[in-house]
Design a protein around this motif. Structure first.
Motif, PDB file in Angstrom:
ATOM      1  N   VAL A  18      -9.301  -1.216   9.450  1.00  0.00           N
ATOM      2  CA  VAL A  18      -9.589   0.217   9.457  1.00  0.00           C
ATOM      3  C   VAL A  18      -8.548   0.902   8.573  1.00  0.00           C
ATOM      4  CG1 VAL A  18      -9.911   2.262  10.890  1.00  0.00           C
ATOM      5  CG2 VAL A  18     -10.554  -0.004  11.764  1.00  0.00           C
ATOM      6  N   ARG A  19      -8.961   1.858   7.789  1.00  0.00           N
ATOM      7  CA  ARG A  19      -8.144   2.287   6.653  1.00  0.00           C
ATOM      8  C   ARG A  19      -6.912   3.109   7.011  1.00  0.00           C
ATOM      9  NH1 ARG A  19     -12.968   3.249   2.249  1.00  0.00           N
ATOM     10  NH2 ARG A  19     -13.418   1.027   1.973  1.00  0.00           N
ATOM     11  N   ASP A  20      -6.752   3.475   8.256  1.00  0.00           N
ATOM     12  CA  ASP A  20      -5.461   4.077   8.607  1.00  0.00           C
ATOM     13  C   ASP A  20      -4.329   3.074   8.409  1.00  0.00           C
ATOM     14  OD1 ASP A  20      -4.605   3.028  11.586  1.00  0.00           O
ATOM     15  OD2 ASP A  20      -6.781   3.144  11.394  1.00  0.00           O
ATOM     16  N   ILE A  21      -4.651   1.777   8.335  1.00  0.00           N
ATOM     17  CA  ILE A  21      -3.601   0.781   8.134  1.00  0.00           C
ATOM     18  C   ILE A  21      -2.888   1.000   6.802  1.00  0.00           C
ATOM     19  CG2 ILE A  21      -4.992  -1.023   6.995  1.00  0.00           C
ATOM     20  CD1 ILE A  21      -3.488  -3.033   8.824  1.00  0.00           C
ATOM     21  N   ARG A  22      -3.585   1.523   5.821  1.00  0.00           N
ATOM     22  CA  ARG A  22      -2.957   1.786   4.530  1.00  0.00           C
ATOM     23  C   ARG A  22      -1.861   2.838   4.671  1.00  0.00           C
ATOM     24  NH1 ARG A  22      -8.632   2.184   1.009  1.00  0.00           N
ATOM     25  NH2 ARG A  22      -9.117  -0.059   1.139  1.00  0.00           N
ATOM     26  N   LEU A  23      -2.142   3.859   5.444  1.00  0.00           N
ATOM     27  CA  LEU A  23      -1.173   4.932   5.631  1.00  0.00           C
ATOM     28  C   LEU A  23      -0.009   4.468   6.500  1.00  0.00           C
ATOM     29  CD1 LEU A  23      -3.717   6.306   4.541  1.00  0.00           C
ATOM     30  CD2 LEU A  23      -3.285   8.198   6.108  1.00  0.00           C
ATOM     31  N   GLY A 151       7.688  -2.197 -10.182  1.00  0.00           N
ATOM     32  CA  GLY A 151       7.821  -3.049  -9.000  1.00  0.00           C
ATOM     33  C   GLY A 151       6.872  -2.629  -7.895  1.00  0.00           C
ATOM     34  N   PHE A 152       7.118  -3.131  -6.699  1.00  0.00           N
ATOM     35  CA  PHE A 152       6.235  -2.829  -5.577  1.00  0.00           C
ATOM     36  C   PHE A 152       6.097  -1.319  -5.408  1.00  0.00           C
ATOM     37  CE2 PHE A 152       5.340  -1.793  -1.170  1.00  0.00           C
ATOM     38  CZ  PHE A 152       4.232  -2.585  -0.920  1.00  0.00           C
ATOM     39  N   SER A 153       4.867  -0.881  -5.153  1.00  0.00           N
ATOM     40  CA  SER A 153       4.592   0.551  -5.044  1.00  0.00           C
ATOM     41  C   SER A 153       3.387   0.773  -4.154  1.00  0.00           C
ATOM     42  CB  SER A 153       4.321   1.149  -6.434  1.00  0.00           C
ATOM     43  OG  SER A 153       3.053   0.700  -6.916  1.00  0.00           O
ATOM     44  N   VAL A 154       3.051   2.030  -3.996  1.00  0.00           N
ATOM     45  CA  VAL A 154       1.877   2.387  -3.199  1.00  0.00           C
ATOM     46  C   VAL A 154       0.603   1.816  -3.827  1.00  0.00           C
ATOM     47  CG1 VAL A 154       1.438   4.607  -4.347  1.00  0.00           C
ATOM     48  CG2 VAL A 154       0.842   4.319  -1.941  1.00  0.00           C
ATOM     49  N   ALA A 155       0.627   1.560  -5.123  1.00  0.00           N
ATOM     50  CA  ALA A 155      -0.538   0.941  -5.768  1.00  0.00           C
ATOM     51  C   ALA A 155      -0.795  -0.447  -5.198  1.00  0.00           C
ATOM     52  CB  ALA A 155      -0.316   0.857  -7.276  1.00  0.00           C
ATOM     53  N   ASP A 156       0.255  -1.175  -4.866  1.00  0.00           N
ATOM     54  CA  ASP A 156       0.084  -2.508  -4.301  1.00  0.00           C
ATOM     55  C   ASP A 156      -0.408  -2.453  -2.864  1.00  0.00           C
ATOM     56  OD1 ASP A 156       1.064  -4.180  -6.561  1.00  0.00           O
ATOM     57  OD2 ASP A 156       2.871  -3.001  -6.224  1.00  0.00           O
ATOM     58  N   ILE A 157      -0.051  -1.408  -2.138  1.00  0.00           N
ATOM     59  CA  ILE A 157      -0.603  -1.235  -0.791  1.00  0.00           C
ATOM     60  C   ILE A 157      -2.117  -1.103  -0.892  1.00  0.00           C
ATOM     61  CG2 ILE A 157      -0.750   0.367   1.164  1.00  0.00           C
ATOM     62  CD1 ILE A 157       2.250   0.864   0.812  1.00  0.00           C
ATOM     63  N   MET A 158      -2.572  -0.276  -1.805  1.00  0.00           N
ATOM     64  CA  MET A 158      -4.017  -0.089  -1.965  1.00  0.00           C
ATOM     65  C   MET A 158      -4.685  -1.346  -2.511  1.00  0.00           C
ATOM     66  SD  MET A 158      -6.603   1.870  -1.550  1.00  0.00           S
ATOM     67  CE  MET A 158      -6.154   3.615  -1.500  1.00  0.00           C
ATOM     68  N   MET A 159      -4.095  -1.945  -3.541  1.00  0.00           N
ATOM     69  CA  MET A 159      -4.736  -3.097  -4.170  1.00  0.00           C
ATOM     70  C   MET A 159      -4.783  -4.288  -3.217  1.00  0.00           C
ATOM     71  SD  MET A 159      -6.272  -3.982  -7.014  1.00  0.00           S
ATOM     72  CE  MET A 159      -5.612  -3.074  -8.437  1.00  0.00           C
TER      73      MET A 159
END
Length: 211
Positions: A18-23, A151-159
């Motif tokens: 469930v997408r709250d996991i991203r946040l 380096g690691f960023s919020v883009a990697d959380i989404m990807m």
């Protein structure tokens, strides 16, 4: 303190996705204080619709700011922490483009592929399209650990979150670099905490419904 809104309960299948996991993951990485609150999964009312016009989750409150859509929420959170997004314009643009790529070039194929993928029913009609996305993604990652140059960023959380289901379904089996990328991301303590906390949240929903 940021408030993350999610459902009070979901069926077993989507738990952990469930997408709250991203946040949750982003806030844990950034070390920002937050609380999680719930809206009913059943009978989504006008208060929910006023904050998320499609009756979905997640959405966040932060003072006077109310925001929906996981991508928009992630960008908002990222701008609060250099852990998730560099402060120079070039670095921020690089992170932003990869986050949007995860949504617009990968997830927009992988989600419908997932929904119509039925074992034993022959080739998925979206399989070729999805493989072409993974081929381009694999080439773009190259020998780097993470997609943005900084380096690691919020883009990697989404990807990485976008790639979790294709990984489970075997769609990444011929892309060892992408497998290693997802596994590297999911090994981070912040993801593990976000994942465990989401499962615990919905388990509490089970108990509430049972009572």
């Amino acid at each position: 303190m940021i408030t993350v809104w999610t459902y009070d309960w979901v069926p077993n299948g989507p738990r952990g996705h469930v997408r709250d996991i991203r946040l949750r993951w982003a806030l844990e990485e950034a070390g920002l204080d937050y609380v999680v609150k719930s809206v009913p999964f059943d009978g989504r009312g006008p208060d929910h619709i006023a904050r998320q016009p499609f009756g979905q989750i997640p959405f966040i409150d932060d003072g006077e700011v109310t925001l929906f859509e996981s991508g928009a929420c992630l960008l908002y959170i990222a701008r609060k922490s250099e852990v998730l997004m560099p402060r120079d314009g070039k670095g921020e643009a690089d992170v932003t483009q990869w986050l949007i790529a995860a949504l617009n070039s990968v997830e927009m194929v992988s989600v419908p592929w997932w929904f119509i993928d039925k074992p034993g029913q022959g080739d998925n009609p979206l399989g070729g399209w999805l493989r072409s996305r993974f081929e381009r993604l694999d080439a773009a990652l190259g020998d780097r650990d993470w997609f943005a140059q900084s380096g690691f960023s919020v883009a990697d959380i989404m990807m990485a979150d976008t790639l979790r289901v294709p990984l489970k379904r075997g769609a990444l089996d011929t892309y060892p670099k992408l497998i290693a990328y997802v596994e590297r991301a999911l090994a981070r303590p912040a993801f593990k905490k976000a994942y465990d906390d989401q499962l615990a949240h919905f388990a509490a929903g089970d108990r509430a419904r049972a009572s």
